[in-house]
Motif scaffolding. Sequence first.
Motif, PDB file in Angstrom:
ATOM      1  N   ASP A  71      -4.873 -23.672 -20.988  1.00  0.00           N
ATOM      2  CA  ASP A  71      -4.344 -23.519 -22.502  1.00  0.00           C
ATOM      3  C   ASP A  71      -3.617 -22.087 -22.474  1.00  0.00           C
ATOM      4  O   ASP A  71      -2.585 -21.747 -23.255  1.00  0.00           O
ATOM      5  CB  ASP A  71      -5.652 -23.530 -23.331  1.00  0.00           C
ATOM      6  N   ARG A 125      -0.375 -28.200 -17.848  1.00  0.00           N
ATOM      7  CA  ARG A 125      -1.536 -29.263 -17.561  1.00  0.00           C
ATOM      8  C   ARG A 125      -1.137 -29.984 -16.239  1.00  0.00           C
ATOM      9  O   ARG A 125      -2.289 -29.947 -15.622  1.00  0.00           O
ATOM     10  CB  ARG A 125      -1.168 -30.344 -18.771  1.00  0.00           C
ATOM     11  N   ASN A 138      -1.253 -34.436 -26.456  1.00  0.00           N
ATOM     12  CA  ASN A 138       0.070 -33.593 -26.578  1.00  0.00           C
ATOM     13  C   ASN A 138       1.481 -34.747 -26.481  1.00  0.00           C
ATOM     14  O   ASN A 138       2.585 -33.984 -26.945  1.00  0.00           O
ATOM     15  CB  ASN A 138      -0.030 -32.470 -25.886  1.00  0.00           C
ATOM     16  N   ARG A 173      -0.414 -22.792 -20.776  1.00  0.00           N
ATOM     17  CA  ARG A 173       0.249 -24.005 -21.403  1.00  0.00           C
ATOM     18  C   ARG A 173       0.913 -24.991 -20.636  1.00  0.00           C
ATOM     19  O   ARG A 173       1.852 -25.523 -20.716  1.00  0.00           O
ATOM     20  CB  ARG A 173       1.376 -23.509 -22.335  1.00  0.00           C
ATOM     21  N   SER A 218      -6.226 -33.869 -23.373  1.00  0.00           N
ATOM     22  CA  SER A 218      -5.527 -32.917 -23.879  1.00  0.00           C
ATOM     23  C   SER A 218      -3.866 -33.132 -23.845  1.00  0.00           C
ATOM     24  O   SER A 218      -3.262 -32.977 -24.512  1.00  0.00           O
ATOM     25  CB  SER A 218      -5.827 -31.600 -23.767  1.00  0.00           C
ATOM     26  N   HIS A 278      -2.082 -26.179 -27.608  1.00  0.00           N
ATOM     27  CA  HIS A 278      -2.540 -25.360 -26.717  1.00  0.00           C
ATOM     28  C   HIS A 278      -3.845 -24.702 -26.806  1.00  0.00           C
ATOM     29  O   HIS A 278      -4.456 -23.936 -25.889  1.00  0.00           O
ATOM     30  CB  HIS A 278      -1.460 -23.924 -26.627  1.00  0.00           C
ATOM     31  N   GLU A 279      -4.532 -25.069 -27.944  1.00  0.00           N
ATOM     32  CA  GLU A 279      -5.987 -24.949 -27.893  1.00  0.00           C
ATOM     33  C   GLU A 279      -7.008 -26.054 -27.612  1.00  0.00           C
ATOM     34  O   GLU A 279      -8.188 -26.052 -27.734  1.00  0.00           O
ATOM     35  CB  GLU A 279      -6.141 -24.460 -29.639  1.00  0.00           C
TER      36      GLU A 279
END
Length: 529
Positions: free
Chosen positions: A367, A372, A425, A370, A421, A201-202
């Motif tokens: 982020d 996307r 994940n 959380r 990102s 989440h960063e």
Amino acid sequence: MASAGTSHLPREVEEKSTSEHSNKEGTLHQSELGPKAHRKHFFSPLDPAYADAVHRDAESVEYTADEERAVRRKIDNVVLPLVICSYVFNQFDRTNIGNAHVIPAFNNNFGITSNSKWTLALSIFYVGYCLLEMPANVLQRHIGANRFFFLSLTFWGLASLSVVYAKGYAGLLVLRVLMGIGEAGYYAGMIYYLSFWYKRHELALRISLCMTGTLPGAIGGLLAFGLVRAHTSLLQGWQFLFLIEAIPTLAMAVMILFFLPSFPFSASFLNPRERAIAQARLNRDHKPQSHGGMSGWIGFKAIIKDLNAWLFMLVYASFNVGVATVSYFLPTLIKDLGFSSINAQGMTVAPYLVGWFMVVFQALHSDHTRDRGYHIMASCAISFIGYVILATSVQKSVGAAYFALFLVVGGNYSLFPLVMSWAANAFSPTSKRGVGTAFIVSISNCVSIASPQIYFDNEDSFRKGHAISAACLLLSFLAAFTLRTRLSLLNKRNADKLAAMTKDEKEKLENDTVEGEIWDNDPRYVFMT
């Protein structure tokens, strides 16, 4: 028979257990290794003993939330500036050809006499780029990030510098191919690299700060606006453009080699306890491994069989059609609105600058929540609206067309950090993640070979090209919706499967975990949606 309170463990096991328990500082195993080992040669791998020591210390280290924030801040202060600078120079060297194209002297030097010649020069860059993307990520993990990126920056920096002295169309095509080879693995490799430092989440915010074309686009537009006016008896303005932007790349390559740590376990700017904390905070999130695991070929086969990988590729490939063109065509599009060549370069700054704020906002909010999928759909919708305006109004209103470019730049470029990102994940173990991110970028950029060709209708203000880009953004939106729905269903299925398991089955699952990493087909794995 042992008396009550007497351990049944052998003495050496008992001593090890005691030392592990007392290793709250997270320095025990690192202190046993002593000074960092030297590599035999440039291409030799990192010593896994040092990685193992940090991982073992990370298992027992105890730390506070303030200490974790302090370690993350140190990582931000050392790693991010190096990545940001290298990416800025990457975008300079890749896209300064777009700023040069509006200068007649550049086109005359290389014999670019038609739009078809121009689009071929853009497309040919992606040939070597696509072919070497996945092998490059495997090489990066083997020799370490600092050495891999040193080679990458040096190669494409020299190719960009050579444009200054090249002549003829054939020479330009060769240098564009070489530049693509040099950049192969850089973008996906940096995403992969950042996943070793940051929690899931960063990641989007860091990628948006490090790896978006909006910041270098704005700076590149300002540089082009000033440099094209330069002129000496030896060099013309367009040559200064390539010269001034290639030399810093070569200097940056040296800085990367000496100052960029390959992995947290080899970071000299962190002390042993901080290295253990840096590793521990990630182990509690997704447990990245610097070595071991499946080979590159097995990772490739795992990715090919993963429907998620193909959906990610479709999301990326669809929006990348617009990105692969707007970065090159933006000065040309603005010039066609009725502005001079020099003013067109200066007017690229505003769309890129506003786009940068949108990129960072989207990543920060993504982020924080959380999420996307919904953020990606929102960015696709914004860019889609921009292309529709361009396709329908570019010949009617200069103001509407220029405003639409803000939507296109902001929407397109905000998709990069969100999609990559999300992909980082969604793949586990680490070796699969490295191949997976490279697979998405590699296959998607095969589409980019043809992307510049959609802007074939220069006599009609590129309206057909804008319409095709809009259709691609709509496809990206639908693919992101499908992917988010699929991952949500997978999470629900995994939760139901775990709830139905007995205690013994759960213990067996724990014992079968390979190298401490939970694979993405494990019912305990939770996908970010």
